[in-house]
Design an enzyme around this catalytic site. Sequence first.
Site, PDB file in Angstrom:
ATOM      1  N   ASN A   1       0.833  -1.030  -0.081  1.00 31.74           N
ATOM      2  CA  ASN A   1       0.136   0.179   0.032  1.00 31.74           C
ATOM      3  C   ASN A   1       0.676   1.267   0.011  1.00 31.74           C
ATOM      4  OD1 ASN A   1      -1.568   2.182   0.832  1.00 31.74           O
ATOM      5  ND2 ASN A   1      -3.040   0.877   1.739  1.00 31.74           N
TER       6      ASN A   1
ATOM      7  N   HIS B   1       0.964   6.303   1.596  1.00 29.19           N
ATOM      8  CA  HIS B   1       1.615   7.309   2.336  1.00 29.19           C
ATOM      9  C   HIS B   1       2.821   7.768   1.633  1.00 29.19           C
ATOM     10  CE1 HIS B   1      -0.556   6.981   5.903  1.00 29.19           C
ATOM     11  NE2 HIS B   1      -0.211   5.756   6.414  1.00 29.19           N
TER      12      HIS B   1
ATOM     13  N   HIS C   1      -5.488   3.622  -1.662  1.00 23.16           N
ATOM     14  CA  HIS C   1      -7.205   4.145  -1.094  1.00 23.16           C
ATOM     15  C   HIS C   1      -7.454   5.494  -1.647  1.00 23.16           C
ATOM     16  CE1 HIS C   1      -9.684   4.420   2.540  1.00 23.16           C
ATOM     17  NE2 HIS C   1     -10.394   4.852   1.543  1.00 23.16           N
TER      18      HIS C   1
ATOM     19  N   ARG D   1      -9.516   8.248  -1.122  1.00 23.21           N
ATOM     20  CA  ARG D   1     -10.327   8.552  -0.281  1.00 23.21           C
ATOM     21  C   ARG D   1     -11.195   9.635  -0.877  1.00 23.21           C
ATOM     22  NH1 ARG D   1      -8.963   6.862   5.417  1.00 23.21           N
ATOM     23  NH2 ARG D   1     -10.651   8.211   5.707  1.00 23.21           N
TER      24      ARG D   1
ATOM     25  N   ARG E   1      -7.075  12.897   0.756  1.00 24.50           N
ATOM     26  CA  ARG E   1      -5.953  13.366   1.554  1.00 24.50           C
ATOM     27  C   ARG E   1      -4.695  12.823   1.136  1.00 24.50           C
ATOM     28  NH1 ARG E   1      -7.215  10.218   7.072  1.00 24.50           N
ATOM     29  NH2 ARG E   1      -9.295  11.137   7.017  1.00 24.50           N
TER      30      ARG E   1
ATOM     31  N   GLU F   1      -8.661   0.664  -2.972  1.00 26.19           N
ATOM     32  CA  GLU F   1      -9.542   0.521  -1.881  1.00 26.19           C
ATOM     33  C   GLU F   1     -10.398   1.937  -1.998  1.00 26.19           C
ATOM     34  OE1 GLU F   1      -6.348  -1.117   1.285  1.00 26.19           O
ATOM     35  OE2 GLU F   1      -6.940   0.931   1.695  1.00 26.19           O
TER      36      GLU F   1
ATOM     37  N   THR G   1      -8.244   3.627   8.217  1.00 27.43           N
ATOM     38  CA  THR G   1      -9.288   2.870   8.336  1.00 27.43           C
ATOM     39  C   THR G   1      -9.320   2.055   9.519  1.00 27.43           C
ATOM     40  OG1 THR G   1      -8.880   2.654   5.782  1.00 27.43           O
ATOM     41  CG2 THR G   1     -10.624   1.382   6.887  1.00 27.43           C
TER      42      THR G   1
ATOM     43  N   GLU H   1     -11.228  -9.311   2.892  1.00 28.22           N
ATOM     44  CA  GLU H   1      -9.915  -9.092   3.723  1.00 28.22           C
ATOM     45  C   GLU H   1     -10.201  -8.793   5.061  1.00 28.22           C
ATOM     46  OE1 GLU H   1      -7.452  -6.130   1.765  1.00 28.22           O
ATOM     47  OE2 GLU H   1      -6.350  -5.666   3.587  1.00 28.22           O
TER      48      GLU H   1
ATOM     49  N   HIS I   1      -3.832  -4.700   7.559  1.00 28.75           N
ATOM     50  CA  HIS I   1      -3.953  -3.574   8.593  1.00 28.75           C
ATOM     51  C   HIS I   1      -3.165  -3.643   9.737  1.00 28.75           C
ATOM     52  CE1 HIS I   1      -5.159   0.177  10.452  1.00 28.75           C
ATOM     53  NE2 HIS I   1      -5.939   0.276   9.213  1.00 28.75           N
TER      54      HIS I   1
HETATM   55  N1  PXP Z   1      -5.947  -3.079   4.017  1.00 29.13           N
HETATM   56  C1  PXP Z   1      -6.679  -2.234   3.969  1.00 29.13           C
HETATM   57  C2  PXP Z   1      -8.134  -2.451   3.555  1.00 29.13           C
HETATM   58  C3  PXP Z   1      -6.627  -0.698   4.560  1.00 29.13           C
HETATM   59  O1  PXP Z   1      -7.575   0.019   4.382  1.00 29.13           O
HETATM   60  C4  PXP Z   1      -5.185  -0.488   5.145  1.00 29.13           C
HETATM   61  C5  PXP Z   1      -5.089   0.977   5.320  1.00 29.13           C
HETATM   62  O2  PXP Z   1      -5.255   1.806   4.436  1.00 29.13           O
HETATM   63  C6  PXP Z   1      -4.338  -1.478   4.933  1.00 29.13           C
HETATM   64  C7  PXP Z   1      -4.741  -2.736   4.469  1.00 29.13           C
HETATM   65  C8  PXP Z   1      -2.767  -1.290   5.313  1.00 29.13           C
HETATM   66  O3  PXP Z   1      -2.805  -1.057   6.663  1.00 29.13           O
HETATM   67  P1  PXP Z   1      -1.487  -0.469   7.410  1.00 29.13           P
HETATM   68  O4  PXP Z   1      -1.184   0.786   6.415  1.00 29.13           O
HETATM   69  O5  PXP Z   1      -1.621  -0.455   8.703  1.00 29.13           O
HETATM   70  O6  PXP Z   1      -0.428  -1.666   6.881  1.00 29.13           O
END
Ligand code: PXP
Length: 242
Positions: A6, A9, A42, A44, A48, A69, A100, A150, A190
């Site tokens: 992901n 960031h 994602h 959003r 952001r 996402e 999330t 998920e 997550h």
């Molecule tokens: N899976 C989903 C559905 C998420 O919304 C997120 C956070 O955006 C993640 C995985 C990844 O989480 P983390 O950034 O804590 O690894």
Amino acid sequence: MRLGVNIDHVATVRQARGIDVPDPVAAAAIAELAGADGITVHLREDRRHIQDRDVRILRQTIKTKMNLELANVPEVVEIALRLAPEDICIVPERREEVTTEGGLDVVGNREALAATTRRLMEQGIRVSMFIAPQPEQIAAAAETGAEFIELHTGRYAEARDEAERINRLTEIRMAVAAARELGLRINAGHGLNYRNVKPVAGIEGIEELNIGHAIIARAIMVGLADAVSEMKGLMMEGMSDG
Ligand code: PXP
């Protein structure tokens, strides 16, 4: 087991200055070269971090697969339908949250989620529901027609002691078993990081882990390629332990 990286960031850092670096498009390419099996972003509602421009370009440049996402809101769903990424994961979204926070309430939004799932699947998109590892949410997710869930691993990641960690892991294992019985395919994510990923990677039946914050945080210290390949290495070790 696949690793979906992901890269939200990377865009978070860019948006902090409102200029054009660092570019998530470049980050996606580096992550893929280092062993990522997919790229997750994602989009959003509040934009952001990831922007419309990012998803448009990433759709053309990602060589593995794109997992988008999104919340079940018409504006973003329309973008997703036009983009037609390989995968879509429907997530809950609240403006005031930092990330999330919980899973989707599929039980309470079954019809709306089923309608969106149907539209997305008609475009050939694989659909996943981001849910807590709870039997009633798993059953409801299966009823929406989604192919994947998920599982939210946040509570496992936040466990305060070993006993709680083991309980949360058992909860995830049981959720995997229940989902498989219903014919669902399973991803998870997550809060996973370099210290807690291995036991989750050892759970048979989970096909993909989506990991963001830990990888991007480590990338600042050691570079994105090393951060991705170290995580992939730990997942492989976890799989052989499991
Ligand atoms: N899976 C989903 C559905 C998420 O919304 C997120 C956070 O955006 C993640 C995985 C990844 O989480 P983390 O950034 O804590 O690894």
